[in-house]
Design an enzyme around this catalytic site. Structure first.
Site, PDB file in Angstrom:
ATOM      1  CB  CYS A  87     -15.051   2.762 -14.355  1.00  8.47           C
ATOM      2  SG  CYS A  87     -16.061   4.257 -14.223  1.00  8.47           S
ATOM      3  CD  GLU A 131      -3.003  -0.899  -0.055  1.00  5.21           C
ATOM      4  OE1 GLU A 131      -2.973   0.163  -0.713  1.00  5.21           O
ATOM      5  OE2 GLU A 131      -3.787  -1.821  -0.336  1.00  5.21           O
ATOM      6  CB  CYS A 183     -19.013  -1.111 -16.979  1.00  3.28           C
ATOM      7  SG  CYS A 183     -19.291  -0.588 -15.269  1.00  3.28           S
ATOM      8  CB  CYS A 236     -19.651   2.177 -20.919  1.00  7.04           C
ATOM      9  SG  CYS A 236     -19.077   3.743 -20.210  1.00  7.04           S
ATOM     10  CB  CYS A 259     -23.739   3.611 -14.919  1.00  6.78           C
ATOM     11  SG  CYS A 259     -22.614   5.026 -14.961  1.00  6.78           S
TER      12      CYS A 259
END
Length: 288
Positions: free
Chosen positions: A190, A35, A200, A197, A206
């Site tokens: 995205c 991270e 997705c 799209c 959406c």
């Protein structure tokens, strides 16, 4: 359960990339290191550095026993080298405060050097399986488009955590998948500039798509040009000192060929102020 959760979970199980920190048994220390490295750095660049780091320092105690300059040198070209110092300090804190075990509690994680809202919750969720909202830039973009009909999210805010909390299922395992899936979707489908799209799983619900993809201002802070910048000079100074480590370098000769002497001196001064470089008796070195 939120309408977003089931399609996200199903999509993630079929499409998630095979990344080291997602594999069973990777451990809280490995996730914490990953991270730190993933902040503002692409995955492809992180993976080889992460593997080398964990091979050298497989736990917090091992890194805490090393000199801070060793961490700065190992960081190599990952960028934003203060992260290496923060990670070293966090390792010392984990060793001294938590018996060498990365804590699970979000507040305890937030008390470690260099850890903010995202990293603390990411470790608690992805290392320990706890239920918390985890929000990065990719998640914020997905939520802005699907829930608010905006092409780009606004500046980061505490409301982001509230919004993501409303998306999470109650089940801890499912919640962890939804957190990871939202980030993965934003990173691979995205995307900021070329969203796919057609691929997705949230296309049918959406709001941005339903409203005809209205434009909205992109409020992301733009990174200044690197070539010839102060950051470039700082990186060049650190590159020389990494190559010389553990020896030091004559200050007058350090980056003497840089075309802008004032910028070169400013770079050295800023690195000293950040704790990334030490100057002793007109010699420069990585911190010891």
């Amino acid at each position: 359960m939120s309408a977003l959760a089931p399609p996200l979970i199903a999509w993630y199980r079929e499409n998630a990339r095979d990344l080291p920190w997602r594999r069973d048994g990777f451990g809280a220390w490995g996730i914490l290191v990953s991270e730190f490295m993933l902040q503002q750095t692409p995955v492809a660049r992180v993976i080889p550095h992460l593997e080398a780091w964990l091979s050298r320092w497989p736990d917090a105690a091992a890194l805490a026993a090393a000199a801070p300059g060793d961490a700065v040198a190992q960081w190599a070209n990952l960028g934003y080298p203060r992260r290496a110092l923060w990670l070293h300090r966090a390792a010392v804190q984990v060793r001294d405060r938590h018996d060498g075990v990365v804590p699970r509690d979000v507040d305890a994680l937030l008390a470690l050097s260099g850890i903010g809202d995202y990293t603390a919750r990411a470790v608690a969720v992805f290392a320990y399986g706890d239920r918390h909202p985890v929000v990065d830039t990719n998640t914020r973009r997905v939520l802005a488009r699907v829930l608010e009909g905006r092409a780009q999210p606004g500046p980061p805010a505490k409301e982001d955590l509230v919004r993501m909390e409303g998306v999470l299922p109650e089940d801890r395992a499912d919640a962890a998948i939804v957190n990871a899936a939202a980030m993965e979707l934003g990173a691979t489908v995205c995307t900021a500039r070329s969203p796919r799209c057609d691929a997705c799983p949230l296309a049918e619900i959406c709001r941005w798509r339903a409203e005809g993809f209205p434009a909205s201002p992109d409020l992301r802070r733009r990174q200044a040009r690197y070539e010839g910048s102060d950051r470039h000079a700082r990186g060049a100074v650190l590159g020389i000192l990494r190559g010389a480590a553990p020896d030091d370098v004559d200050l007058a000769a350090l980056l003497a060929e840089w075309p802008d002497a004032r910028q070169r001196d400013r770079a050295i001064d800023s690195l000293v102020a950040d704790g990334l470089v030490e100057v002793v008796a007109d010699r420069a070195r990585l911190p010891r």
